[in-house]
Design an enzyme around this catalytic site. Structure first.
Site, short mmCIF file in Angstrom:
data_model
loop_
_atom_site.label_atom_id
_atom_site.label_comp_id
_atom_site.label_asym_id
_atom_site.label_seq_id
_atom_site.Cartn_x
_atom_site.Cartn_y
_atom_site.Cartn_z
N GLU A 40 -5.05 -7.36 15.23
CA GLU A 40 -4.53 -6.00 14.57
C GLU A 40 -5.71 -5.18 14.79
O GLU A 40 -5.58 -3.86 14.92
CB GLU A 40 -3.91 -6.08 13.35
CG GLU A 40 -2.88 -5.09 12.93
CD GLU A 40 -2.17 -5.37 11.92
OE1 GLU A 40 -1.19 -6.00 11.94
OE2 GLU A 40 -2.51 -4.67 10.67
N LYS A 56 7.66 -0.44 12.22
CA LYS A 56 8.13 -0.16 10.99
C LYS A 56 9.23 0.84 11.17
O LYS A 56 10.21 1.02 10.66
CB LYS A 56 6.84 0.56 10.20
CG LYS A 56 6.01 -0.68 9.69
CD LYS A 56 5.13 -0.10 8.56
CE LYS A 56 4.49 -1.31 7.93
NZ LYS A 56 3.63 -0.71 6.72
N LYS A 92 0.75 -1.19 -0.14
CA LYS A 92 0.01 0.00 -0.04
C LYS A 92 0.82 1.41 -0.20
O LYS A 92 0.61 2.05 -0.88
CB LYS A 92 -1.04 0.02 1.16
CG LYS A 92 -2.00 1.03 1.46
CD LYS A 92 -2.86 0.95 2.46
CE LYS A 92 -3.62 2.12 2.73
NZ LYS A 92 -4.46 1.85 3.88
N GLU A 124 10.64 -4.59 4.71
CA GLU A 124 10.71 -6.28 4.00
C GLU A 124 10.22 -6.43 2.68
O GLU A 124 10.89 -7.03 1.82
CB GLU A 124 9.55 -7.15 4.91
CG GLU A 124 9.91 -7.03 6.52
CD GLU A 124 9.35 -6.08 7.14
OE1 GLU A 124 9.09 -5.01 6.61
OE2 GLU A 124 9.12 -6.44 8.56
N HIS A 164 -5.45 -34.13 17.76
CA HIS A 164 -4.53 -34.73 18.20
C HIS A 164 -3.15 -33.99 18.69
O HIS A 164 -2.26 -34.52 19.02
CB HIS A 164 -3.94 -35.80 17.20
CG HIS A 164 -4.86 -36.64 16.48
ND1 HIS A 164 -5.06 -38.10 17.17
CD2 HIS A 164 -5.95 -36.47 15.66
CE1 HIS A 164 -6.07 -38.57 16.20
NE2 HIS A 164 -6.61 -37.74 15.39
N GLY A 223 -5.13 -2.34 5.04
CA GLY A 223 -4.25 -3.41 4.74
C GLY A 223 -4.92 -4.57 4.72
O GLY A 223 -5.06 -5.40 4.09
N ARG A 224 -5.25 -4.93 6.06
CA ARG A 224 -5.87 -6.17 6.37
C ARG A 224 -7.25 -6.42 6.11
O ARG A 224 -7.85 -7.68 6.14
CB ARG A 224 -5.99 -6.47 7.84
CG ARG A 224 -6.49 -5.42 8.67
CD ARG A 224 -6.09 -5.37 10.22
NE ARG A 224 -6.60 -4.53 11.06
CZ ARG A 224 -6.08 -3.26 11.11
NH1 ARG A 224 -4.96 -3.04 10.45
NH2 ARG A 224 -6.59 -2.30 11.87
C1 G6Q Z 1 -2.84 -4.22 7.87
C2 G6Q Z 1 -1.47 -3.35 8.38
C3 G6Q Z 1 0.04 -4.05 8.02
C4 G6Q Z 1 0.36 -4.03 6.71
C5 G6Q Z 1 1.56 -4.21 6.07
C6 G6Q Z 1 2.05 -3.88 4.73
O1 G6Q Z 1 -3.87 -3.75 8.05
O2 G6Q Z 1 -1.61 -2.04 8.19
O3 G6Q Z 1 -0.22 -5.44 8.14
O4 G6Q Z 1 -0.63 -4.42 5.65
O5 G6Q Z 1 2.52 -3.76 7.32
O6 G6Q Z 1 2.05 -2.65 4.69
P1 G6Q Z 1 2.16 -2.07 2.96
O7 G6Q Z 1 1.23 -2.46 2.22
O8 G6Q Z 1 2.27 -0.81 3.09
O9 G6Q Z 1 3.45 -2.59 2.54
#
Ligand code: G6Q
Length: 548
Positions: free
Chosen positions: A353, A512, A206, A212, A384, A267-268
């Site tokens: 989250e 971050k 996003k 990463e 199990h 994001g989620r």
């Molecule tokens: C989700 C969070 C988080 C995010 C990641 C990746 O709701 O904000 O999990 O999706 O940190 O972020 P970017 O899409 O900006 O790389």
């Protein structure tokens, strides 16, 4: 507004738990033959049986009263109207617009967002057709065989879970992989058997700044360039999904090959946006649309159904009942479907989250439990392993059982055995086994009296352990879409009841920022910043080890 736990509606529930907690669930069924028929709901191709819960008619009405106290209906209206309900980030929360198959206008700052949503969907459709038909060619003129999605958190877990869940609809001609961890092992192991000339990377971020993802994307580009020896290959092998055209372009990806989304998609909650591109590539655009349609059916149910009959509302209230009044600290999600094996991990982010918050929307510290720890594994594996604790441990662990009537892989009686276990477990958790029953069973089996007496307590199950059973005809894109939307709205319902903002994530933002200084120190091989003695010693040991 005062904290929700100061309201009469909450106090009434506190008192009510005292009355209900000692009731045996099996007695609730014995005294009320219509219970199982009454406590069930259907929506979006999902059937929910919530009768195996420690709730009475009075519990239901007290919980609904609490929902009214929190103005839940008003909040549902605000969500769907596109109001800025993510107050700390001053954003609307409109994943529902991404799957608004009615095209009913949804306004953000007075502007209908549906044309934007539809335009990106159209671009996704064309792109997916090009790649799946083999028309999209790599730097040696060959069609694409492997897609590697590079993203993390919300830009990874959703599409990865859905691609796995819809494994029955994929094909070996186009394989989809996911790289998220900055641990180089993830990328190295994923690329080991791939051919650069036939691999397409989706850089999904996003913000397009996440450490990463950008690190993995850079290394993936190096891998491609080492094979192609031509920078022009990047345009054929990299596409981006992001809200930042500027940063995508700075990375070297042609913005023609960028699929956008907007800051009102969290994001989620983003798998319904262009972040779902790997899904559409894996199963085809039409099936991606079916996924959206399933979610839309659940959205419509959530938006229009009275609270008492509203599936996400009912599930949200039941979860809150155990968390805030019964002392439950976790919630188990137990899919009896191998394709849904990543659902618990996905919901872990979605729920934890969103509702792992300690202050209200207005910034007041809460003194009651908010989001639970969400966990789980597919059945029957879990049986199990950890089911022992659910059956006989000292904690209350509410659990959702999820299964399908038909399997995509019918083979002998596998599916009957799988589902026999689903039903047996929920029945056993509800009924338990009394000491008398345990003794009678052992006597029938000829166990000597003395030994039977010794074992009786161990073979006693308290029962009254709550479960929800969610059944669908088959796991399809449609039912999966409805299932995910069900959980999304359940999270929202609980967030509203707790008075928190489910849509920010300042805890993630902190992470971050933090690693930056230490990374500089590790690169320089010298600890210069201010650290606590433990961290300093760890850093020095690491640096010594690296230079040895
Ligand atoms: C989700 C969070 C988080 C995010 C990641 C990746 O709701 O904000 O999990 O999706 O940190 O972020 P970017 O899409 O900006 O790389």
């Amino acid at each position: 507004m005062s904290l929700i736990n100061q309201t009469p509606a909450w106090k009434a529930l506190e008192q009510h738990w005292g009355q209900v907690k000692g009731i045996a669930m099996r007695d609730l069924f014995a005294s009320d033959p219509g219970r199982a028929q009454r406590l069930r709901l259907s929506a979006g191709g999902l059937d929910l049986d919530y009768s195996k819960n420690l709730i009475t008619e009075q519990t239901r009405s007290l919980l609904l009263n609490l929902a009214e106290t929190a103005d839940l209906s008003g909040w549902i209206g605000r969500l769907f109207a596109g109001e800025s309900i993510n107050n700390t980030e001053q954003r609307a929360v409109l994943h529902i617009a991404l799957r608004n198959r009615s095209n009913r206008p949804i306004l953000v700052d007075g502007r209908d967002v549906m044309p934007l949503v539809n335009e990106v969907l159209d671009r996704m459709e064309s792109f997916v057709a090009l790649v799946r038909s083999g028309e999209w060619r790599g730097f040696q003129g060959q069609p694409i065989r492997d897609i590697v999605n590079i993203g993390i958190g919300g830009s990874n877990l959703g599409p990865k879970m859905v691609c796995t869940a819809l494994g029955a609809y994929g094909s070996d001609e186009l394989r989809v992989h996911f790289v998220s961890n900055v641990d180089g092992t993830h990328l190295v192991e994923t690329l080991r058997d791939l051919d650069p000339a036939r691999t397409l990377f989706i850089v999904a971020s996003k913000t397009f700044t996440t450490q990463e993802t950008m690190t993995n994307a850079n290394s993936a580009r190096d891998w491609l360039l080492a094979a192609s020896r031509d920078p022009a290959a990047v345009a054929k092998h990299f596409v981006a999904v992001s809200t930042s055209a500027e940063r995508v372009s700075a990375f070297g990806i042609d913005t023609q090959n960028m699929f956008g989304f907007w800051d009102w998609v969290g994001g989620r909650y983003s798998l319904w946006s262009a972040i779902g591109l790997p899904i559409a590539l894996a199963v085809g655009y039409d099936r991606f649309v079916e996924l959206l349609e399933g979610a839309f059916a659940m959205d419509e149910h959530f938006r229009t159904t009275p609270l008492a009959e509203n599936m996400p509302v009912v599930l949200g209230l039941i979860g809150l009942w155990y968390a805030n009044f019964g002392g439950a600290r976790t919630h188990a999600v137990l899919p009896y479907d191998q394709y849904l094996r990543l659902l618990p991990a996905y919901l872990q982010q979605g729920d934890m989250e969103s509702n792992g918050k300690g202050v209200t929307r207005g910034g007041v510290a809460v003194d009651y439990t908010t989001g639970p720890v969400v966990w789980g594994e597919p059945g029957t594996d879990g049986q199990h392993a950890f089911f022992q604790l659910i059956h006989q441990g000292t904690q209350l662990i509410p659990a959702d059982f999820i299964g399908a009537i038909r399997s995509h892989n019918e083979m002998g009686d596998h599916h009957l055995k799988l589902m026999a276990n689903f039903f047996a477990q929920t029945e056993a958790l509800m009924r338990g086994r009394t000491t008398e029953e345990a003794l009678a069973e052992m006597s029938e089996a000829g166990v000597p009296e003395e030994r039977a007496q010794l074992l009786a307590r161990h073979r006693t199950f308290p029962g009254s352990r709550p479960t929800n059973s969610i059944l669908m005809e088959r796991l399809t894109p449609y039912t999966l879409g409805a299932l995910i939307a069900l959980y999304e709205h359940r999270i929202f319902v609980q967030g509203v009841l707790w008075g928190i903002n489910s849509f920010d994530q300042w805890g993630v933002e902190l992470g971050k920022q933090l690693a930056g200084v230490i990374l500089d120190e590790l690169r320089e091989g010298r600890v210069w910043a201010d650290h606590d003695p433990s961290t300093r010693a760890l850093l020095e040991a690491f640096i010594r080890g690296r230079s040895a």
